[in-house]
Motif scaffolding. Structure first.
Motif, PDB file in Angstrom:
ATOM      1  N   ARG A  10      -7.741  -5.243   9.083  1.00  0.00           N
ATOM      2  CA  ARG A  10      -7.448  -3.834   9.395  1.00  0.00           C
ATOM      3  C   ARG A  10      -6.167  -3.378   8.709  1.00  0.00           C
ATOM      4  O   ARG A  10      -6.093  -2.267   8.181  1.00  0.00           O
ATOM      5  CB  ARG A  10      -7.351  -3.648  10.907  1.00  0.00           C
ATOM      6  CG  ARG A  10      -8.702  -3.623  11.613  1.00  0.00           C
ATOM      7  CD  ARG A  10      -8.579  -2.988  12.986  1.00  0.00           C
ATOM      8  NE  ARG A  10      -7.738  -3.812  13.865  1.00  0.00           N
ATOM      9  CZ  ARG A  10      -8.195  -4.750  14.669  1.00  0.00           C
ATOM     10  NH1 ARG A  10      -9.498  -5.023  14.679  1.00  0.00           N
ATOM     11  NH2 ARG A  10      -7.384  -5.422  15.456  1.00  0.00           N
ATOM     12  N   VAL A  11      -5.146  -4.247   8.744  1.00  0.00           N
ATOM     13  CA  VAL A  11      -3.881  -3.913   8.079  1.00  0.00           C
ATOM     14  C   VAL A  11      -4.090  -3.733   6.588  1.00  0.00           C
ATOM     15  O   VAL A  11      -3.589  -2.787   5.972  1.00  0.00           O
ATOM     16  CB  VAL A  11      -2.817  -5.000   8.354  1.00  0.00           C
ATOM     17  CG1 VAL A  11      -1.586  -4.775   7.477  1.00  0.00           C
ATOM     18  CG2 VAL A  11      -2.430  -5.002   9.816  1.00  0.00           C
ATOM     19  N   LEU A  12      -4.863  -4.667   5.988  1.00  0.00           N
ATOM     20  CA  LEU A  12      -5.162  -4.569   4.557  1.00  0.00           C
ATOM     21  C   LEU A  12      -5.929  -3.290   4.249  1.00  0.00           C
ATOM     22  O   LEU A  12      -5.653  -2.601   3.254  1.00  0.00           O
ATOM     23  CB  LEU A  12      -5.966  -5.790   4.122  1.00  0.00           C
ATOM     24  CG  LEU A  12      -6.364  -5.846   2.632  1.00  0.00           C
ATOM     25  CD1 LEU A  12      -5.122  -5.860   1.754  1.00  0.00           C
ATOM     26  CD2 LEU A  12      -7.226  -7.068   2.363  1.00  0.00           C
ATOM     27  N   LEU A  14      -5.830  -0.482   5.914  1.00  0.00           N
ATOM     28  CA  LEU A  14      -4.907   0.655   6.029  1.00  0.00           C
ATOM     29  C   LEU A  14      -4.009   0.767   4.806  1.00  0.00           C
ATOM     30  O   LEU A  14      -3.716   1.873   4.337  1.00  0.00           O
ATOM     31  CB  LEU A  14      -4.067   0.512   7.302  1.00  0.00           C
ATOM     32  CG  LEU A  14      -4.792   0.752   8.624  1.00  0.00           C
ATOM     33  CD1 LEU A  14      -3.888   0.412   9.808  1.00  0.00           C
ATOM     34  CD2 LEU A  14      -5.267   2.212   8.730  1.00  0.00           C
ATOM     35  N   CYS A  15      -3.577  -0.386   4.281  1.00  0.00           N
ATOM     36  CA  CYS A  15      -2.740  -0.384   3.079  1.00  0.00           C
ATOM     37  C   CYS A  15      -3.505   0.183   1.888  1.00  0.00           C
ATOM     38  O   CYS A  15      -2.989   1.011   1.136  1.00  0.00           O
ATOM     39  CB  CYS A  15      -2.255  -1.800   2.769  1.00  0.00           C
ATOM     40  SG  CYS A  15      -1.026  -2.435   3.924  1.00  0.00           S
ATOM     41  N   VAL A  16      -4.750  -0.263   1.732  1.00  0.00           N
ATOM     42  CA  VAL A  16      -5.586   0.241   0.639  1.00  0.00           C
ATOM     43  C   VAL A  16      -5.819   1.738   0.797  1.00  0.00           C
ATOM     44  O   VAL A  16      -5.727   2.510  -0.170  1.00  0.00           O
ATOM     45  CB  VAL A  16      -6.930  -0.511   0.592  1.00  0.00           C
ATOM     46  CG1 VAL A  16      -7.891   0.152  -0.394  1.00  0.00           C
ATOM     47  CG2 VAL A  16      -6.705  -1.976   0.222  1.00  0.00           C
ATOM     48  N   GLY A  18      -3.884   3.838   2.310  1.00  0.00           N
ATOM     49  CA  GLY A  18      -2.627   4.515   2.009  1.00  0.00           C
ATOM     50  C   GLY A  18      -2.406   4.662   0.514  1.00  0.00           C
ATOM     51  O   GLY A  18      -1.978   5.723   0.041  1.00  0.00           O
ATOM     52  N   VAL A  19      -2.716   3.609  -0.240  1.00  0.00           N
ATOM     53  CA  VAL A  19      -2.562   3.660  -1.696  1.00  0.00           C
ATOM     54  C   VAL A  19      -3.505   4.693  -2.298  1.00  0.00           C
ATOM     55  O   VAL A  19      -3.114   5.486  -3.163  1.00  0.00           O
ATOM     56  CB  VAL A  19      -2.815   2.267  -2.311  1.00  0.00           C
ATOM     57  CG1 VAL A  19      -2.891   2.361  -3.835  1.00  0.00           C
ATOM     58  CG2 VAL A  19      -1.711   1.295  -1.905  1.00  0.00           C
ATOM     59  N   GLN A 152       2.937   2.687 -11.098  1.00  0.00           N
ATOM     60  CA  GLN A 152       2.671   4.046 -10.605  1.00  0.00           C
ATOM     61  C   GLN A 152       2.937   5.077 -11.695  1.00  0.00           C
ATOM     62  O   GLN A 152       2.194   6.050 -11.845  1.00  0.00           O
ATOM     63  CB  GLN A 152       3.540   4.339  -9.382  1.00  0.00           C
ATOM     64  CG  GLN A 152       3.268   5.695  -8.745  1.00  0.00           C
ATOM     65  CD  GLN A 152       1.862   5.824  -8.205  1.00  0.00           C
ATOM     66  OE1 GLN A 152       1.530   5.307  -7.154  1.00  0.00           O
ATOM     67  NE2 GLN A 152       1.001   6.533  -8.940  1.00  0.00           N
TER      68      GLN A 152
END
Length: 245
Positions: A10-12, A14-16, A18-19, A152
């Motif tokens: 789930r954390v991973l 959310l990170c994806v 967010g990116v 980025q």
């Protein structure tokens, strides 16, 4: 154990997410610049905060002028001095980046060699940035240097090249690039250094401004130095070969 794995997934996720959301934000901002003039850049905002904190006031010179009201001499001078292949490349000059990497590696090796004598100094980092890359960095990113920020910058550069014309990229760049402390854009620079508008710049005046771009605050203290004058003559000699977008 399964609960921990599920939480990590789930954390991973959310990170994806967010990116992806961040890239979509940048994409929409860049797309809007096709018809909306950006009011400020991330670099300008950070500079405004710094100047206000250090001086207690904010001396600021900037005035947006359309592409047609910027002297062709300045456009050619900046391209000649900063990015000779601007009209042809896709935003990134891979050969220039490779050469810059090699120079930086040699500088790092020299520092490593000096460390044994106790006389080590930080290496001078040499960049290989195009005008589009410089614009990407100034518009959205911080001044720190690391692989994540560089990645980025690369993505935003591709967005700028895909969604905006070369003419529009150069127009935005020339209206927001720094030419001294609190001096931003071609119009402000022309009035600050020569007391004329950006449309009136001569080839030599334009070349002098272009020479200042790598270190505007330093050259602002000595705008008539022998280095600026000599380098400006070199830029003038190259301007005739420049292709404008």
């Amino acid at each position: 154990m399964m609960g921990l794995a599920s939480m990590l997934l789930r954390v991973l996720g959310l990170c994806v997410l967010g990116v992806v959301a961040l890239q979509l934000y940048f994409l929409l901002r860049v797309a809007s610049m096709a018809w909306i003039d950006p009011q400020s850049t991330a670099f300008q905002r950070s500079e405004a905060v710094r100047i206000l904190r250090e001086k207690g006031e904010l001396p600021w010179r900037q005035q947006w002028v359309p592409y047609a009201q910027i002297s062709p001499h300045l456009k050619r001078a900046v391209i000649a001095a900063e990015d000779a292949g601007f009209a042809e490349h896709s935003g990134v000059e891979w050969e220039a980046i490779e050469k810059a990497w090699e120079r930086n590696q040699r500088a790092e090796q020299r520092v490593q060699a000096r460390r044994t004598s106790g006389n080590a100094r930080p290496p001078k980092v040499v960049g290989g940035s195009t005008i589009t890359q410089q614009l990407a960095k100034n518009l959205f990113l911080s001044g720190e240097r690391n692989l994540l920020r560089k990645g980025q910058e690369f993505l935003i550069t591709l967005m700028l090249e895909a969604l905006l014309s070369k003419e529009r990229i150069l127009e935005i760049y020339l209206n927001h690039v720094e030419w001294g402390e609190g001096v931003f854009g071609a119009e402000a620079a022309a009035r600050h250094y020569f007391r004329i508008g950006a449309t009136q710049l001569s080839p030599y005046q334009a070349a002098r401004l272009a020479v200042m771009l790598p270190a505007p605050k330093r050259f602002e203290r000595r705008p008539n130095s022998a280095y600026v004058s000599g380098r400006a003559q070199v830029v003038v000699s190259r301007m005739g070969a420049v292709e404008l977008p």
